[in-house]
Design a protein around this motif. Sequence first.
Motif, PDB file in Angstrom:
ATOM      1  N   TYR A 125      -7.527   5.092 -10.775  1.00 12.42           N
ATOM      2  CA  TYR A 125      -8.992   5.200 -10.789  1.00 12.42           C
ATOM      3  C   TYR A 125      -9.534   5.704  -9.462  1.00 12.42           C
ATOM      4  O   TYR A 125     -10.616   6.284  -9.411  1.00 12.42           O
ATOM      5  CB  TYR A 125      -9.604   3.835 -11.110  1.00 12.42           C
ATOM      6  CG  TYR A 125      -9.680   3.532 -12.590  1.00 12.42           C
ATOM      7  CD1 TYR A 125     -10.828   3.825 -13.316  1.00 12.42           C
ATOM      8  CD2 TYR A 125      -8.609   2.942 -13.259  1.00 12.42           C
ATOM      9  CE1 TYR A 125     -10.918   3.543 -14.670  1.00 12.42           C
ATOM     10  CE2 TYR A 125      -8.686   2.655 -14.612  1.00 12.42           C
ATOM     11  CZ  TYR A 125      -9.846   2.960 -15.323  1.00 12.42           C
ATOM     12  OH  TYR A 125      -9.923   2.682 -16.664  1.00 12.42           O
ATOM     13  N   GLY A 126      -8.824   5.473  -8.402  1.00 10.87           N
ATOM     14  CA  GLY A 126      -9.237   5.934  -7.089  1.00 10.87           C
ATOM     15  C   GLY A 126      -8.041   5.987  -6.157  1.00 10.87           C
ATOM     16  O   GLY A 126      -6.968   5.470  -6.472  1.00 10.87           O
ATOM     17  N   TYR A 127      -8.233   6.610  -5.002  1.00  7.98           N
ATOM     18  CA  TYR A 127      -7.127   6.732  -4.048  1.00  7.98           C
ATOM     19  C   TYR A 127      -7.693   7.115  -2.689  1.00  7.98           C
ATOM     20  O   TYR A 127      -8.855   7.542  -2.569  1.00  7.98           O
ATOM     21  CB  TYR A 127      -6.114   7.775  -4.510  1.00  7.98           C
ATOM     22  CG  TYR A 127      -6.730   9.086  -4.931  1.00  7.98           C
ATOM     23  CD1 TYR A 127      -6.930  10.117  -4.013  1.00  7.98           C
ATOM     24  CD2 TYR A 127      -7.110   9.293  -6.254  1.00  7.98           C
ATOM     25  CE1 TYR A 127      -7.494  11.310  -4.391  1.00  7.98           C
ATOM     26  CE2 TYR A 127      -7.685  10.484  -6.648  1.00  7.98           C
ATOM     27  CZ  TYR A 127      -7.875  11.494  -5.722  1.00  7.98           C
ATOM     28  OH  TYR A 127      -8.456  12.678  -6.099  1.00  7.98           O
ATOM     29  N   MET A 128      -6.874   6.950  -1.686  1.00  8.19           N
ATOM     30  CA  MET A 128      -7.256   7.339  -0.332  1.00  8.19           C
ATOM     31  C   MET A 128      -6.624   8.679   0.019  1.00  8.19           C
ATOM     32  O   MET A 128      -5.500   8.970  -0.394  1.00  8.19           O
ATOM     33  CB  MET A 128      -6.813   6.284   0.681  1.00  8.19           C
ATOM     34  CG  MET A 128      -7.670   5.040   0.699  1.00  8.19           C
ATOM     35  SD  MET A 128      -7.213   3.965   2.088  1.00  8.19           S
ATOM     36  CE  MET A 128      -8.559   2.787   2.033  1.00  8.19           C
ATOM     37  N   GLU A 129      -7.370   9.456   0.795  1.00  2.59           N
ATOM     38  CA  GLU A 129      -6.822  10.706   1.304  1.00  2.59           C
ATOM     39  C   GLU A 129      -7.235  10.867   2.759  1.00  2.59           C
ATOM     40  O   GLU A 129      -8.257  10.327   3.195  1.00  2.59           O
ATOM     41  CB  GLU A 129      -7.283  11.887   0.466  1.00  2.59           C
ATOM     42  CG  GLU A 129      -8.756  12.186   0.517  1.00  2.59           C
ATOM     43  CD  GLU A 129      -9.123  13.409  -0.316  1.00  2.59           C
ATOM     44  OE1 GLU A 129      -8.325  13.784  -1.200  1.00  2.59           O
ATOM     45  OE2 GLU A 129     -10.189  13.989  -0.067  1.00  2.59           O
TER      46      GLU A 129
ATOM     47  N   HIS B 224      -1.969   1.082  -2.969  1.00  2.00           N
ATOM     48  CA  HIS B 224      -3.080   2.031  -3.030  1.00  2.00           C
ATOM     49  C   HIS B 224      -3.873   2.096  -1.729  1.00  2.00           C
ATOM     50  O   HIS B 224      -4.341   3.174  -1.348  1.00  2.00           O
ATOM     51  CB  HIS B 224      -4.035   1.645  -4.174  1.00  2.00           C
ATOM     52  CG  HIS B 224      -3.426   1.738  -5.528  1.00  2.00           C
ATOM     53  ND1 HIS B 224      -3.500   2.876  -6.306  1.00  2.00           N
ATOM     54  CD2 HIS B 224      -2.730   0.830  -6.261  1.00  2.00           C
ATOM     55  CE1 HIS B 224      -2.875   2.673  -7.463  1.00  2.00           C
ATOM     56  NE2 HIS B 224      -2.395   1.432  -7.453  1.00  2.00           N
ATOM     57  N   VAL B 225      -4.065   0.941  -1.063  1.00  2.65           N
ATOM     58  CA  VAL B 225      -4.925   0.876   0.129  1.00  2.65           C
ATOM     59  C   VAL B 225      -4.267  -0.004   1.188  1.00  2.65           C
ATOM     60  O   VAL B 225      -3.357  -0.788   0.879  1.00  2.65           O
ATOM     61  CB  VAL B 225      -6.321   0.309  -0.241  1.00  2.65           C
ATOM     62  CG1 VAL B 225      -7.026   1.202  -1.252  1.00  2.65           C
ATOM     63  CG2 VAL B 225      -6.206  -1.114  -0.763  1.00  2.65           C
ATOM     64  N   PRO B 226      -4.725   0.081   2.447  1.00  3.66           N
ATOM     65  CA  PRO B 226      -4.175  -0.779   3.507  1.00  3.66           C
ATOM     66  C   PRO B 226      -4.428  -2.260   3.209  1.00  3.66           C
ATOM     67  O   PRO B 226      -5.453  -2.626   2.629  1.00  3.66           O
ATOM     68  CB  PRO B 226      -4.938  -0.334   4.751  1.00  3.66           C
ATOM     69  CG  PRO B 226      -5.384   1.055   4.458  1.00  3.66           C
ATOM     70  CD  PRO B 226      -5.663   1.086   2.991  1.00  3.66           C
TER      71      PRO B 226
ATOM     72  N   LYS C 277      -9.207   7.018   9.655  1.00  6.89           N
ATOM     73  CA  LYS C 277      -8.152   7.931   9.242  1.00  6.89           C
ATOM     74  C   LYS C 277      -8.266   8.395   7.791  1.00  6.89           C
ATOM     75  O   LYS C 277      -7.756   9.467   7.447  1.00  6.89           O
ATOM     76  CB  LYS C 277      -6.783   7.272   9.434  1.00  6.89           C
ATOM     77  CG  LYS C 277      -6.449   6.924  10.873  1.00  6.89           C
ATOM     78  CD  LYS C 277      -5.081   6.266  10.964  1.00  6.89           C
ATOM     79  CE  LYS C 277      -4.739   5.929  12.411  1.00  6.89           C
ATOM     80  NZ  LYS C 277      -3.414   5.259  12.515  1.00  6.89           N
ATOM     81  N   PHE C 278      -8.907   7.584   6.959  1.00  4.53           N
ATOM     82  CA  PHE C 278      -8.920   7.887   5.534  1.00  4.53           C
ATOM     83  C   PHE C 278     -10.329   7.818   4.958  1.00  4.53           C
ATOM     84  O   PHE C 278     -11.249   7.287   5.571  1.00  4.53           O
ATOM     85  CB  PHE C 278      -8.024   6.908   4.770  1.00  4.53           C
ATOM     86  CG  PHE C 278      -6.602   6.896   5.218  1.00  4.53           C
ATOM     87  CD1 PHE C 278      -5.712   7.854   4.770  1.00  4.53           C
ATOM     88  CD2 PHE C 278      -6.149   5.924   6.100  1.00  4.53           C
ATOM     89  CE1 PHE C 278      -4.395   7.841   5.180  1.00  4.53           C
ATOM     90  CE2 PHE C 278      -4.838   5.896   6.520  1.00  4.53           C
ATOM     91  CZ  PHE C 278      -3.953   6.863   6.060  1.00  4.53           C
ATOM     92  N   LYS C 279     -10.422   8.364   3.763  1.00  4.51           N
ATOM     93  CA  LYS C 279     -11.620   8.209   2.956  1.00  4.51           C
ATOM     94  C   LYS C 279     -11.179   7.921   1.521  1.00  4.51           C
ATOM     95  O   LYS C 279     -10.038   8.242   1.130  1.00  4.51           O
ATOM     96  CB  LYS C 279     -12.489   9.460   3.007  1.00  4.51           C
ATOM     97  CG  LYS C 279     -11.838  10.714   2.442  1.00  4.51           C
ATOM     98  CD  LYS C 279     -12.753  11.921   2.558  1.00  4.51           C
ATOM     99  CE  LYS C 279     -12.086  13.179   2.023  1.00  4.51           C
ATOM    100  NZ  LYS C 279     -12.971  14.370   2.156  1.00  4.51           N
TER     101      LYS C 279
END
Length: 462
Positions: free
Chosen positions: A270-274, A383-385, A424-426
């Motif tokens: 559904y979502g992810y970091m880049e 998926h996330v930190p 670092k990410f969004k």
Amino acid sequence: MSCAACPSLRPFVFSSVAVLCFISIFLMYRSDVQYRDFGIYIGQGNPFCPAFLCAEEAQTKDTHPTNSTELHNNQSSQEDPGTITSLTPPTLQSSTITSLTPPTLQSSTITSLTPPTLQNSTITSLTPPTLQSSTITSLTPPTIQSSTITSLTQKIQAAAVDAEPDTIVLIWMYPFGSTFPLSCAVFNISRCQLTDDKTLYNKAHGVLFHHRNINGQLVANIPKMPRLPFQKWVWFNMESPANSHPISELNQAYNLTCSYRLDSDIPVPYGYMEPLKSEDESFKLPAKDKLVCWIVSNWNARFRRVEFYNELKKHVEIHTYGRAFGKQVNHEDYSKIISTCKFYLSFENSIYTDYITEKFFRPMKLGTVPIALGPSRQMYEEHVPRDSFIHFQDFSTPKELAERLLYLDQNHTEYMRFFNWTSKFKVKDSDFGREHACQTCKYLQNHKEYQAVKDLNSWFWG
């Protein structure tokens, strides 16, 4: 002298006569006999030299020729014109071979070596001459640089790609009837043709079926034509097993799966970091005036999230919105509400493998810390930190969680540690439907081998 002595003198007379005749003949022909001086055989410039004397000299001269072409010319001009007119077996005819002394054949000219009759050719030497570097620079294949090979390979691959037709993905039905642009350029995926034109079924490399749109309308929503050998049917579903039901008739009908699960053939969460790009704006924490918020429509007292909420609200104030609380929220209101809350209850309606929805990713995107209730913390951390959210199992009771939230409300430095990742990410939301179709196209381009889902129901609902 008596005649009795004659017989004994007869041999002597004959011998004397023979000697006198020999002397007479010798004196008669002595002017025609020539005795050559032995020194002439080794004289400078003599066009002829016996092989047994000159073999060593010839070898010395052949040891260091200036180049192979010059070697042949010099030998041809210096050979004695001895000739072999034929090597036709079994008899060598009309030939004079000066020498066959190995390893070098000196002073001979061979007219022909072509079997059975060798004609009209001159071979200056049967001894392989030394190949000089000036004539043949190298017998070793030249070294081909890796950069040249890489460039050539890339050109061949590019030509092969250009020769192939675009990959066609047929959207058999739009998810929940919501259309989307039929282009993959936004994902940097090329050579894809997305289409909803069912007349292209026989050309489609992949056909995308949305599971929830098939339920209850199996006959109407499945192709009447058989699946083609080169074609792949793709099962597409973003609902949890609790909110979708298996279809036994299609249990082994698909070749690929596309869902939020990371073990899908084509995973699309559904979502992810880049990573951040240079043009992205720096993170700024929105103004906060609420500690905890929750927006919910689907209410069921048996849900784990409802049970947890009922306990948590006893210890901390929770601002609630949504249909379940009689407060409808549109998209614009949704963003405004969540961004003004320090924490948001990202409670899933059911708990299953990898089922982490927009309820978790959107608050992060809006600058709010999610409190996750769903699968294990470990799955969220894929998926996330790990320090970007709070997991409901981090605390033994809802009361302990409430106490931690109240502490963070008073300690801004501690609270801001949840946003370290923003340097670092969004966070990106997946483009529902369109991204699934484009990722399916990309997968088909890279996986042309045959695949099949042997038991869909056991994998997803088992």
